[in-house]
Enzyme design. Sequence first.
Site, PDB file in Angstrom:
ATOM      1  N   ASP A  10      -6.322   2.239   4.593  1.00 13.83           N
ATOM      2  CA  ASP A  10      -5.577   1.655   3.490  1.00 13.83           C
ATOM      3  C   ASP A  10      -4.096   1.980   3.702  1.00 13.83           C
ATOM      4  O   ASP A  10      -3.747   2.885   4.484  1.00 13.83           O
ATOM      5  CB  ASP A  10      -6.093   2.264   2.181  1.00 13.83           C
ATOM      6  CG  ASP A  10      -5.266   1.851   0.985  1.00 13.83           C
ATOM      7  OD1 ASP A  10      -5.088   0.636   0.773  1.00 13.83           O
ATOM      8  OD2 ASP A  10      -4.793   2.742   0.253  1.00 13.83           O
ATOM      9  N   ASP A  12      -0.911   1.506   0.850  1.00 12.56           N
ATOM     10  CA  ASP A  12      -0.212   2.111  -0.288  1.00 12.56           C
ATOM     11  C   ASP A  12      -0.965   3.323  -0.821  1.00 12.56           C
ATOM     12  O   ASP A  12      -2.143   3.237  -1.179  1.00 12.56           O
ATOM     13  CB  ASP A  12      -0.050   1.089  -1.412  1.00 12.56           C
ATOM     14  CG  ASP A  12       0.943  -0.009  -1.060  1.00 12.56           C
ATOM     15  OD1 ASP A  12       1.585   0.102  -0.010  1.00 12.56           O
ATOM     16  OD2 ASP A  12       1.068  -0.973  -1.840  1.00 12.56           O
ATOM     17  N   ASP A 218      -7.501   5.791  -0.899  1.00 13.27           N
ATOM     18  CA  ASP A 218      -7.219   6.627  -2.073  1.00 13.27           C
ATOM     19  C   ASP A 218      -7.586   5.981  -3.399  1.00 13.27           C
ATOM     20  O   ASP A 218      -7.521   6.629  -4.437  1.00 13.27           O
ATOM     21  CB  ASP A 218      -5.732   6.986  -2.103  1.00 13.27           C
ATOM     22  CG  ASP A 218      -4.857   5.810  -2.540  1.00 13.27           C
ATOM     23  OD1 ASP A 218      -5.052   4.690  -1.989  1.00 13.27           O
ATOM     24  OD2 ASP A 218      -4.002   5.991  -3.419  1.00 13.27           O
TER      25      ASP A 218
END
Length: 282
Positions: A10, A12, A218
Amino acid sequence: MSKKMVIFTDLDGTLLDHHSYSWAPARPALEALNRGRIPVILCSSKTRAEIATLRDELQNQHPYIVENGAAVVIPYGYFEPAPDPEHPEKRSEQTVSFGTSRDRILAVLDYLKRQGFRFRSFAAMSAGELAQVTGLSEAAAVRAQTRTATEPLLWEADADSLEVFKAVLARYRLQLLEGGRFFHVMGFFDKADAMEYLLERYRIFYQNQDVVSVALGDSPNDTRMLEHADIPVVIANAVGGSLQLPNRGNAVYSDKKGPEGWNASILQILKESFPQAAQSTE
């Protein structure tokens, strides 16, 4: 059989800092992976235009996954010989799509807006407004709006209304995934589907090696990707409330947030699980 690691990450809040969008703290691990010839697959809710710009910064030449798994983009000649190597002007990336069209999503959202649901989608924002909301430059905000199969939005009502909104979207064969900053309206696909497609391509490509997948994320929209990876890595969430993977006893949980956590986690995995790769990256 020797092992070949493939990284799916991922962006951001994971490889990129949640606030500054910087990847600089992850530089040591990225350089180690590059020296070890370990592919790093960027996998994000970001658009093709956004990820293409970041890939140039990272000097990343591997496939990438856009818009939460809406499509996989594979560089020219990556898995097989280029079909026309003597004519570079004909070179293009291969795109494998999994999602519905953004036009259909916007039509559904327009109808739901008229039914009284309160939200603001990217399509309703100017580049300047989106830049203020995200902290991006206006040029980067324009790239963020060039979507083909998903639509991010800010929810402006209560949690009960959100559950009703999700149920109504499901009637139109659409789902709502929660990301680091926005909710994402999309078809019934996700990052895990795109990751599995690429893993199968890598298994064929590395036919005499055991392909081991490592995924880092996250946010809730990373959950299935993490659960489907051989080694899932949960990066501490920048705004609190880190993900938990109760069914994955081998999950790695970073102490640090964003690219600092990414860097420490990757270097530790190389050291513990791939000693040969770790030696080649020292």
